[in-house]
Scaffold this motif. Structure first.
Motif, mmCIF file in Angstrom:
data_model
loop_
_atom_site.group_PDB
_atom_site.id
_atom_site.type_symbol
_atom_site.label_atom_id
_atom_site.label_comp_id
_atom_site.label_asym_id
_atom_site.label_seq_id
_atom_site.Cartn_x
_atom_site.Cartn_y
_atom_site.Cartn_z
ATOM 1 N N ARG A 1 0.822 -1.218 0.000
ATOM 2 C CA ARG A 1 0.000 0.000 0.000
ATOM 3 C C ARG A 1 0.855 1.268 0.000
ATOM 4 N N GLY A 2 2.018 1.190 0.649
ATOM 5 C CA GLY A 2 2.887 2.360 0.714
ATOM 6 C C GLY A 2 3.340 2.832 -0.661
ATOM 7 N N LEU A 3 3.399 1.921 -1.647
ATOM 8 C CA LEU A 3 3.825 2.292 -2.997
ATOM 9 C C LEU A 3 2.909 3.364 -3.580
ATOM 10 N N LEU A 4 1.614 3.280 -3.277
ATOM 11 C CA LEU A 4 0.647 4.237 -3.809
ATOM 12 C C LEU A 4 0.971 5.656 -3.343
ATOM 13 N N TYR A 5 1.311 5.804 -2.057
ATOM 14 C CA TYR A 5 1.618 7.129 -1.508
ATOM 15 C C TYR A 5 2.951 7.650 -2.035
ATOM 16 N N LEU A 6 3.944 6.770 -2.134
ATOM 17 C CA LEU A 6 5.235 7.186 -2.676
ATOM 18 C C LEU A 6 5.106 7.545 -4.153
ATOM 19 N N PHE A 7 4.241 6.820 -4.862
ATOM 20 C CA PHE A 7 3.961 7.088 -6.273
ATOM 21 C C PHE A 7 3.462 8.522 -6.447
ATOM 22 N N PHE A 8 2.461 8.921 -5.651
ATOM 23 C CA PHE A 8 1.876 10.255 -5.819
ATOM 24 C C PHE A 8 2.783 11.351 -5.250
ATOM 25 N N ALA A 9 3.510 11.056 -4.176
ATOM 26 C CA ALA A 9 4.449 12.050 -3.643
ATOM 27 C C ALA A 9 5.535 12.361 -4.673
ATOM 28 N N GLU A 10 6.069 11.306 -5.298
ATOM 29 C CA GLU A 10 7.100 11.497 -6.310
ATOM 30 C C GLU A 10 6.522 12.138 -7.564
ATOM 31 N N LEU A 11 5.287 11.810 -7.909
ATOM 32 C CA LEU A 11 4.632 12.414 -9.069
ATOM 33 C C LEU A 11 4.618 13.940 -8.931
ATOM 34 N N TRP A 12 4.188 14.446 -7.774
ATOM 35 C CA TRP A 12 4.077 15.893 -7.606
ATOM 36 C C TRP A 12 5.440 16.550 -7.459
ATOM 37 N N GLU A 13 6.384 15.843 -6.845
ATOM 38 C CA GLU A 13 7.736 16.403 -6.746
ATOM 39 C C GLU A 13 8.349 16.532 -8.132
ATOM 40 N N ARG A 14 8.162 15.507 -8.976
ATOM 41 C CA ARG A 14 8.697 15.571 -10.341
ATOM 42 C C ARG A 14 7.938 16.588 -11.199
ATOM 43 N N PHE A 15 6.646 16.791 -10.882
ATOM 44 C CA PHE A 15 5.884 17.851 -11.553
ATOM 45 C C PHE A 15 6.597 19.181 -11.356
ATOM 46 N N SER A 16 6.962 19.454 -10.114
ATOM 47 C CA SER A 16 7.632 20.725 -9.823
ATOM 48 C C SER A 16 8.985 20.804 -10.512
ATOM 49 N N PHE A 17 9.745 19.708 -10.462
ATOM 50 C CA PHE A 17 11.099 19.700 -11.001
ATOM 51 C C PHE A 17 11.101 19.854 -12.520
ATOM 52 N N TYR A 18 10.284 19.041 -13.218
ATOM 53 C CA TYR A 18 10.282 19.073 -14.679
ATOM 54 C C TYR A 18 9.559 20.298 -15.235
ATOM 55 N N GLY A 19 8.601 20.828 -14.458
ATOM 56 C CA GLY A 19 7.945 22.060 -14.893
ATOM 57 C C GLY A 19 8.936 23.208 -14.959
ATOM 58 N N MET A 20 9.752 23.333 -13.931
ATOM 59 C CA MET A 20 10.772 24.376 -13.926
ATOM 60 C C MET A 20 11.861 24.098 -14.954
ATOM 61 N N ARG A 21 12.270 22.829 -15.076
ATOM 62 C CA ARG A 21 13.338 22.468 -16.009
ATOM 63 C C ARG A 21 12.971 22.820 -17.452
ATOM 64 N N ALA A 22 11.708 22.596 -17.807
ATOM 65 C CA ALA A 22 11.265 22.873 -19.179
ATOM 66 C C ALA A 22 11.390 24.354 -19.530
ATOM 67 N N LEU A 23 11.260 25.214 -18.515
ATOM 68 C CA LEU A 23 11.292 26.652 -18.749
ATOM 69 C C LEU A 23 12.690 27.244 -18.675
ATOM 70 N N LEU A 24 13.613 26.565 -17.979
ATOM 71 C CA LEU A 24 14.843 27.211 -17.528
ATOM 72 C C LEU A 24 15.718 27.736 -18.670
ATOM 73 N N VAL A 25 16.069 26.896 -19.648
ATOM 74 C CA VAL A 25 16.958 27.342 -20.724
ATOM 75 C C VAL A 25 16.285 28.417 -21.578
ATOM 76 N N LEU A 26 15.005 28.238 -21.877
ATOM 77 C CA LEU A 26 14.283 29.246 -22.652
ATOM 78 C C LEU A 26 14.151 30.551 -21.873
ATOM 79 N N TYR A 27 13.940 30.458 -20.573
ATOM 80 C CA TYR A 27 13.866 31.646 -19.702
ATOM 81 C C TYR A 27 15.186 32.416 -19.743
ATOM 82 N N MET A 28 16.295 31.677 -19.692
ATOM 83 C CA MET A 28 17.607 32.336 -19.704
ATOM 84 C C MET A 28 17.920 32.954 -21.067
ATOM 85 N N THR A 29 17.609 32.230 -22.162
ATOM 86 C CA THR A 29 17.971 32.742 -23.494
ATOM 87 C C THR A 29 17.006 33.819 -23.989
ATOM 88 N N LYS A 30 15.721 33.710 -23.629
ATOM 89 C CA LYS A 30 14.719 34.636 -24.176
ATOM 90 C C LYS A 30 14.391 35.801 -23.239
#
Length: 515
Positions: free
Chosen positions: A15-44
């Motif tokens: 059962r613990g896998l379900l909670y770790l699954f969603f905790a990691e999902l939202w943490e990666r949401f934050s990480f990849y959301g920022m990562r997608a913007l970073l190089v374009l933010y710096m260059t543009k």
């Protein structure tokens, strides 16, 4: 003592896998959301040059994956998984929110907070997944593949939403949304703790050590204080990224000495398995150096030289994760089915296939040059197919690697060795920055992949010769710089994957009972 009971299983997994699954999902949401913007933010927006943007991005992304070694050790000895994950999540959320302030001190400080926070969060939540399964549990690979799908749901949705907000309302709205994602991840993890789904796992390993005082402060609290004190240190390293190679040597020396120490304090059987874990980490470093063009040169390639339909360049970062979502469950089911009929290929073969497919993916990106138009734009279809192929490679390697590291590591060093595994991303991103820099254009110079054998490989794969390109407009020079680098590195990466498969038997023997 068993790590789980059947009454606590959900869909055949703890059962613990379900909670770790969603905790990691939202943490990666934050990480990849920022990562997608970073190089374009710096260059543009910040108007940094390509070279400076690649340097900052590579330094940030490499440091994000060196701190897990330290976070893993501190969790093993003092904090435990639970407290380390919470501390990391809070620091990362602060980092995302501080990116909304445009002063340089906040820009570099924000990246530093995310770097340090990730060091506490990333290795320990992955190690936590391993603790949910008994040794030899055949569901382990499938469990890690499901967990990996959670990572990629966050990675797929975040670039779409954060880039949409950034384009519609401004860059800082995208960064705020990333921070909100991190807070949601923390809330899910805390709910799991409150519901006691992890049993006794992940608690403070030794309360006496945790409460022991240094300079009048408990060790547990002192770690938090030291983490904050190191924020300006990492901020300076990112700012002066051209000196990062000194850090690479320091980290390498530390890693070698610590691993030698671990090898001397384990049994012969554990030593052999640990050496395989190191071998897998080296292969993952090669994989990461090529794969991680995705957030830097591939994003600019998509922005400048691909006819994008329906999405912008930042949103192309979601393609890889979207394919992971589509194929993670089928791959998980495939491993379980092959286990049942005793046809599941061993992990070394899977690694070789993964590396070879990664190389093929970049060859596909390079082949797009065959259908270039008069504006130096290539069809989007090649970008999608290339991502599809390298995603297949990722599914053969990355979740399997996570699973095997937890099995190959000596029990008392598991979080540190997981940190070593993530150090592959430190080295990978460092070298990825060097590779990305090869795609920058200098007037009259098409780079090392335009001459000799490398030039012949480029011409064969792309249909473009350096002589013809030099007679065209500068935008074609930029296209050539991308596809020539992708063709060369794609070709040699494929060869490495083939060699891994050819020499797999000896490595498999060293793994002993680990499949």
């Amino acid at each position: 003592m068993k790590n789980h009971t059947s009454t606590k299983d959900v869909l055949g997994h703890p059962r613990g896998l379900l909670y770790l699954f969603f905790a990691e999902l939202w943490e990666r949401f934050s990480f990849y959301g920022m990562r997608a913007l970073l190089v374009l933010y710096m260059t543009k927006h910040l108007l940094f040059t390509d070279e400076m943007s690649f340097g900052i991005y590579a330094a940030y992304m490499s440091l994000v994956y060196v701190t897990p070694m330290i976070g893993g050790m501190l969790a093993d000895k003092v904090l435990g998984f639970r407290k380390a994950i919470v501390l990391g999540g809070v620091l990362m959320a602060l980092g995302h929110f501080f990116l909304t302030f445009e002063q340089p001190i906040f820009f570099y400080g924000s990246l530093s907070l995310i770097i340090i926070g990730n060091g506490f969060f990333k290795p320990n939540i992955s190690s936590f997944v391993g603790k949910l399964y008994n040794e030899g549990d055949t569901r382990r690979d499938a469990g890690f593949t499901i967990f990996y799908m959670g990572i990629n749901i966050g990675g797929a949705v975040a670039p779409l939403l954060c880039a949409w907000l950034a384009e519609l309302y401004g860059w800082h709205y995208g960064f705020v949304l990333a921070g909100i994602g991190m807070l949601l991840g923390l809330l899910v993890f805390k709910k799991g703790l409150n519901n006691n789904v992890f049993d006794e796992h992940g608690a403070v390993p030794n309360l006496a050590v945790y409460n022991q005082k240094r300079f009048g402060i408990k060790m547990g609290s002192l770690i938090t204080v030291c983490a904050l004190l190191f924020v300006p240190v990492f901020a300076l390293i990112v700012r002066y990224h051209q000196f990062e190679h000194y850090l690479v040597w320091i980290v390498s020396l530390f890693l070698v000495l610590y691993i030698i120490n671990v090898l001397r304090n384990v049994t012969v059987s554990e030593r052999q398995k640990l050496l395989v874990a190191v071998y897998f980490t080296v292969l993952y470093t090669v994989f990461s150096a090529i794969f991680e063009q995705a957030g830097s040169s591939l994003t600019l390639f998509a922005d400048r030289n691909v006819n994008l339909i329906g999405i912008n360049a930042a949103q192309t970062n979601s393609i890889n994760s979207s394919f992971i979502i589509l194929f993670a469950i089928p791959f998980s089911m495939l491993w379980m089915y092959l286990n049942k009929i005793n046809k599941n290929p061993n992990s070394v073969i899977k690694f070789g296939i993964g590396v070879a497919l990664l190389g093929l993916g970049f060859v596909v990106f390079a082949m797009s040059a065959y259908q270039v138009d008069e504006f130096a734009k290539t069809p989007m279809l090649y970008l999608i197919i290339g991502y599809l192929v390298l995603t297949m490679g990722e599914l053969f390697l990355s979740p399997i690697g996570l699973s095997k590291i937890t099995e190959l590591s000596p029990t008392k060093y598991v979080a540190f060795i997981m940190g070593v595994w993530f150090s592959a991303n430190f080295y990978g991103h460092f070298f990825a920055g060097k590779i990305a820099n090869l795609t920058t254009v200098s007037e009259g110079d098409l780079g090392m992949f335009s001459n000799g054998l490398l030039g012949e490989i480029t011409t064969f794969i792309t249909g473009m010769s350096s002589e013809v390109i030099l007679s065209k407009e500068p935008i074609f020079h930029q296209l050539y710089s991308y596809v020539s680098v992708y063709s060369g590195f794609g070709f040699f990466t494929f060869l490495i994957g083939v060699l891994v498969m050819i020499f797999s038997k000896k490595i498999k023997r060293m793994m002993q009972n680990v499949h």
